[in-house]
Design a protein around this motif. Structure first.
Motif, PDB file in Angstrom:
ATOM      1  N   LEU A 184       0.697  -1.295  -0.006  1.00  0.00           N
ATOM      2  CA  LEU A 184      -0.181   0.260  -0.031  1.00  0.00           C
ATOM      3  C   LEU A 184       0.748   1.491   0.109  1.00  0.00           C
ATOM      4  CD1 LEU A 184      -3.027   1.132   0.385  1.00  0.00           C
ATOM      5  CD2 LEU A 184      -2.188   1.407   2.933  1.00  0.00           C
ATOM      6  N   ALA A 185       1.892   1.254   0.659  1.00  0.00           N
ATOM      7  CA  ALA A 185       2.610   2.657   1.159  1.00  0.00           C
ATOM      8  C   ALA A 185       3.006   3.294  -0.434  1.00  0.00           C
ATOM      9  CB  ALA A 185       3.999   2.482   1.814  1.00  0.00           C
ATOM     10  N   LEU A 186       3.378   2.757  -1.461  1.00  0.00           N
ATOM     11  CA  LEU A 186       3.651   3.415  -2.786  1.00  0.00           C
ATOM     12  C   LEU A 186       2.652   3.818  -3.074  1.00  0.00           C
ATOM     13  CD1 LEU A 186       6.189   3.884  -4.564  1.00  0.00           C
ATOM     14  CD2 LEU A 186       5.628   1.815  -5.617  1.00  0.00           C
ATOM     15  N   ILE A 187       1.575   3.376  -3.447  1.00  0.00           N
ATOM     16  CA  ILE A 187       0.289   3.709  -3.867  1.00  0.00           C
ATOM     17  C   ILE A 187      -0.460   4.970  -3.143  1.00  0.00           C
ATOM     18  CG2 ILE A 187      -2.058   3.328  -4.864  1.00  0.00           C
ATOM     19  CD1 ILE A 187      -0.981  -0.012  -5.045  1.00  0.00           C
ATOM     20  N   PHE A 188      -0.292   4.575  -2.017  1.00  0.00           N
ATOM     21  CA  PHE A 188      -1.126   5.408  -0.894  1.00  0.00           C
ATOM     22  C   PHE A 188      -0.320   6.783  -0.838  1.00  0.00           C
ATOM     23  CE2 PHE A 188      -2.783   6.070   3.604  1.00  0.00           C
ATOM     24  CZ  PHE A 188      -3.805   6.895   3.356  1.00  0.00           C
ATOM     25  N   GLY A 189       1.140   6.798  -0.703  1.00  0.00           N
ATOM     26  CA  GLY A 189       2.018   8.004  -0.600  1.00  0.00           C
ATOM     27  C   GLY A 189       2.140   8.698  -1.836  1.00  0.00           C
ATOM     28  N   LEU A 190       2.177   7.941  -2.954  1.00  0.00           N
ATOM     29  CA  LEU A 190       1.917   9.009  -4.268  1.00  0.00           C
ATOM     30  C   LEU A 190       0.692   9.601  -4.575  1.00  0.00           C
ATOM     31  CD1 LEU A 190       3.757   6.218  -6.686  1.00  0.00           C
ATOM     32  CD2 LEU A 190       4.732   8.493  -5.802  1.00  0.00           C
ATOM     33  N   GLY A 191      -0.465   8.833  -4.098  1.00  0.00           N
ATOM     34  CA  GLY A 191      -1.834   9.301  -4.186  1.00  0.00           C
ATOM     35  C   GLY A 191      -1.921  10.553  -3.406  1.00  0.00           C
ATOM     36  N   ALA A 237     -20.736  11.486  -2.576  1.00  0.00           N
ATOM     37  CA  ALA A 237     -19.671  11.098  -3.553  1.00  0.00           C
ATOM     38  C   ALA A 237     -18.495  10.923  -2.994  1.00  0.00           C
ATOM     39  CB  ALA A 237     -19.665  12.359  -4.332  1.00  0.00           C
ATOM     40  N   LEU A 238     -17.956  11.538  -1.934  1.00  0.00           N
ATOM     41  CA  LEU A 238     -16.564  11.556  -1.269  1.00  0.00           C
ATOM     42  C   LEU A 238     -16.768  10.104  -0.421  1.00  0.00           C
ATOM     43  CD1 LEU A 238     -15.998  15.063   0.235  1.00  0.00           C
ATOM     44  CD2 LEU A 238     -15.059  13.917  -1.740  1.00  0.00           C
ATOM     45  N   SER A 239     -17.859   9.926   0.156  1.00  0.00           N
ATOM     46  CA  SER A 239     -17.589   8.551   0.773  1.00  0.00           C
ATOM     47  C   SER A 239     -17.635   7.333  -0.097  1.00  0.00           C
ATOM     48  CB  SER A 239     -19.195   8.531   1.678  1.00  0.00           C
ATOM     49  OG  SER A 239     -19.104   7.256   2.711  1.00  0.00           O
ATOM     50  N   VAL A 240     -18.507   7.304  -1.068  1.00  0.00           N
ATOM     51  CA  VAL A 240     -18.292   6.379  -2.180  1.00  0.00           C
ATOM     52  C   VAL A 240     -17.130   5.914  -2.948  1.00  0.00           C
ATOM     53  CG1 VAL A 240     -19.252   5.560  -4.286  1.00  0.00           C
ATOM     54  CG2 VAL A 240     -20.968   6.146  -2.456  1.00  0.00           C
ATOM     55  N   THR A 241     -16.290   7.219  -3.194  1.00  0.00           N
ATOM     56  CA  THR A 241     -15.191   7.028  -3.780  1.00  0.00           C
ATOM     57  C   THR A 241     -13.941   6.442  -2.679  1.00  0.00           C
ATOM     58  OG1 THR A 241     -14.641   9.264  -3.360  1.00  0.00           O
ATOM     59  CG2 THR A 241     -15.451   8.717  -5.617  1.00  0.00           C
ATOM     60  N   HIS A 242     -14.300   6.904  -1.525  1.00  0.00           N
ATOM     61  CA  HIS A 242     -13.287   6.393  -0.304  1.00  0.00           C
ATOM     62  C   HIS A 242     -13.559   4.947  -0.041  1.00  0.00           C
ATOM     63  CE1 HIS A 242     -11.292   6.285   3.438  1.00  0.00           C
ATOM     64  NE2 HIS A 242     -12.341   5.843   3.826  1.00  0.00           N
ATOM     65  N   GLY A 243     -14.754   4.223  -0.300  1.00  0.00           N
ATOM     66  CA  GLY A 243     -15.151   2.959  -0.084  1.00  0.00           C
ATOM     67  C   GLY A 243     -14.835   2.091  -1.111  1.00  0.00           C
ATOM     68  N   PHE A 244     -15.018   2.261  -2.576  1.00  0.00           N
ATOM     69  CA  PHE A 244     -14.970   1.576  -3.478  1.00  0.00           C
ATOM     70  C   PHE A 244     -13.896   1.667  -4.557  1.00  0.00           C
ATOM     71  CE2 PHE A 244     -19.895   1.748  -3.306  1.00  0.00           C
ATOM     72  CZ  PHE A 244     -19.730   0.718  -2.204  1.00  0.00           C
ATOM     73  N   LEU A 245     -13.249   2.784  -4.551  1.00  0.00           N
ATOM     74  CA  LEU A 245     -12.182   3.087  -5.710  1.00  0.00           C
ATOM     75  C   LEU A 245     -10.969   3.195  -5.186  1.00  0.00           C
ATOM     76  CD1 LEU A 245     -14.300   5.622  -7.811  1.00  0.00           C
ATOM     77  CD2 LEU A 245     -14.361   3.370  -8.074  1.00  0.00           C
ATOM     78  N   PRO A 246     -10.030   2.276  -5.807  1.00  0.00           N
ATOM     79  CA  PRO A 246      -8.474   2.705  -5.480  1.00  0.00           C
ATOM     80  C   PRO A 246      -8.279   4.026  -6.498  1.00  0.00           C
ATOM     81  CG  PRO A 246      -8.895   0.553  -6.902  1.00  0.00           C
ATOM     82  CD  PRO A 246     -10.162   1.333  -6.643  1.00  0.00           C
ATOM     83  N   PRO A 247      -7.304   4.790  -5.867  1.00  0.00           N
ATOM     84  CA  PRO A 247      -5.892   4.528  -4.770  1.00  0.00           C
ATOM     85  C   PRO A 247      -6.346   4.694  -3.185  1.00  0.00           C
ATOM     86  CG  PRO A 247      -5.759   6.583  -5.656  1.00  0.00           C
ATOM     87  CD  PRO A 247      -6.998   6.123  -6.372  1.00  0.00           C
ATOM     88  N   HIS A 248      -7.698   4.843  -3.054  1.00  0.00           N
ATOM     89  CA  HIS A 248      -8.113   4.837  -1.587  1.00  0.00           C
ATOM     90  C   HIS A 248      -7.714   3.806  -0.755  1.00  0.00           C
ATOM     91  CE1 HIS A 248     -10.437   8.713  -1.631  1.00  0.00           C
ATOM     92  NE2 HIS A 248     -10.675   8.392  -2.856  1.00  0.00           N
ATOM     93  N   PRO A 249      -7.349   3.935   0.604  1.00  0.00           N
ATOM     94  CA  PRO A 249      -6.647   2.778   1.320  1.00  0.00           C
ATOM     95  C   PRO A 249      -7.513   1.634   1.457  1.00  0.00           C
ATOM     96  CG  PRO A 249      -7.014   4.750   2.805  1.00  0.00           C
ATOM     97  CD  PRO A 249      -7.393   5.119   1.378  1.00  0.00           C
TER      98      PRO A 249
END
Length: 448
Positions: free
Chosen positions: A61-68, A146-158
């Motif tokens: 995760l760290a690479l994707i999360f950090g770059l995101g 909209a913010l919650s849905v993207t947070h729960g369903f879509l990468p690169p969210h953790p």
């Protein structure tokens, strides 16, 4: 007994975090040690199990999360997010203002983590509501949906990114199927739910809110921000790269193309880590150098982004340690045995476990990671697409946000709501997202 031990571990976690106000990461590590001992794991294996869980989760995760995080910060600091929001609002017009907020929040939500997107968009929503003389709740509910849905369903969210790695799911497929599920879910939880919320708690729509705690907001004159097209392109570039690679891979599988150099290059560029790195480099240019912003300032934004996610990374790592204890301690296998003769779909099981843990723990990401420790042993004997199980876990981990979730308090304070009003808006909204997500995942499972 293993499930009793897990239940006691979760109760201990609640006591440490909510009762003793202990840091979430420290609490997770303490409970991981305690549960490992209670499960009878050999003492000389406990530390290595916790290290493996923490390192394995963060390694993915760290690479994707950090770059995101850096990408999102560059877009926000350059004014790109403000340009996206204001342009869409101007294009949609006053009559369709809710839909403008939904689309803007969705695009910004893909690039920014939930809390960052909320802090960035709340002042914009308040300003628009004042100008158009509409309720802040009328615009606020579609925004947080909209913010919650993207947070729960879509990468690169953790959450979805971590769980995709744990389940061995293709992250591009998670993204593609996530979009299919996210769009109708946002419509239901945003503009449609707003009408119901107005009937349930009409007084909430008369509140003026309070964003003084956010301090002075960085605002831009529209002419000083990047163009709308380049802002949207920069924010959506990781999604574009990963989606293209996934679609081509699916076409290859369907039509039987042989592997070749061109396909390998596309799959390499469309890999989550590569896509995030390319997108960040593009953002350094489009949101920085192309606008005559010195490289030092651009890098300062990147450093700030990493400083803000340091503790979040540790908490996710702590969740990974707890997950590994559940697997190595035999709890996952015990659950697999319990459900070995059942016809219950791993999709339903993952959603149910994640939902129970979310209500108990508050953190969507920790709930999702703990679910992984219990569900992974079931996936080996199942033919269900793991990408759908990722989305079901994500949906379950969003349900019924209440007093043990930071999002609940942020929403309550920003919009000036009572506890009852917050339960009838925020908590119900999160539950609608969770249940709708499950329904759409089950429908999609009939096709893919």
């Amino acid at each position: 007994m293993p499930l009793v031990i897990v239940a006691l571990g979760i109760i201990a976690l609640l006591v440490l975090i909510m009762g003793l106000k202990m840091n979430t990461f420290i609490s997770l590590i303490i409970v991981s040690f305690g549960v490992a001992i209670a499960l009878g794991m050999p003492l000389d294996e406990i530390v290595s199990t916790i290290e493996a869980g923490l390192g394995g989760t963060l390694g993915h995760l760290a690479l994707i999360f950090g770059l995101g995080a850096m990408l999102g910060k560059l877009i926000a600091d350059a004014g790109g997010a403000q340009r996206i929001a204001m342009t869409l609002i101007a294009k949609f017009g006053e009559k369709n203002i809710q839909w403008a907020v939904v689309v803007a929040s969705f695009i910004i939500g893909v690039a920014l983590f939930f809390e960052v997107g909320l802090v960035l968009l709340v002042p914009i929503v308040f300003a628009i509501a004042r100008e158009l003389k509409v309720s802040i709740m009328y615009l606020g509910i579609p925004m947080v949906a909209a913010l919650s849905v993207t947070h729960g369903f879509l990468p690169p969210h953790p959450g979805p990114t971590v769980i995709a790695g744990e389940y061995g799911a293709d992250i591009g497929q998670v993204l593609l199927y996530g979009f299919i599920i996210a769009i109708p879910t946002v419509i239901l939880a945003g503009p449609v739910f707003t009408k119901l919320a107005r009937r349930l708690v009409p007084d909430a729509f008369n509140k003026t809110g309070d964003i003084a705690s956010l301090g002075e907001q960085k605002s831009f004159k529209l002419e000083d921000t990047p163009g709308f097209g380049i802002s949207v392109f920069t924010a959506m570039l990781p999604v574009i790269l990963m989606s293209v690679a996934t679609i081509i891979t699916l076409l290859q599988e369907t039509m039987g193309f042989a592997d070749n150099a061109a396909l390998s290059i596309i799959q390499f560029i469309g890999g989550a880590s590569t896509a995030m790195l390319i997108s960040l480099l593009v953002a350094v240019y489009t949101m920085g150098l192309a606008r005559k912003i010195p490289m030092r300032s651009v890098m300062d934004s990147c450093v700030t982004a990493i400083n803000h996610i340091g503790m979040m990374l540790l908490i996710i790592g702590g969740g990974g340690a707890f997950k590994q204890v559940l697997i190595d301690g035999g709890v996952g296998d015990y659950v697999a045995e319990l459900f070995s003769g059942t016809t219950l779909s791993p999709i339903l099981l993952a959603w149910t476990i994640a939902a129970i843990l979310r209500i108990a723990l508050g953190s969507a990401t920790v709930a999702a990671l703990t679910t992984a420790g219990l569900v992974i042993p079931l996936l080996g004997a199942s033919t269900v697409n793991p990408a759908l199980v990722v989305l079901a876990t994500g949906a379950g981990s969003l349900i019924a946000s209440h007093v043990n979730d930071a999002g609940f308090w942020m929403f309550k304070e920003f919009f000036g709501l009572s506890m009852k009003e917050t339960f009838a808006t925020w908590t119900l909204l999160e539950t609608i997202i969770s249940v709708s997500g499950l329904v759409f995942v089950l429908m999609l499972s009939m096709v893919v």
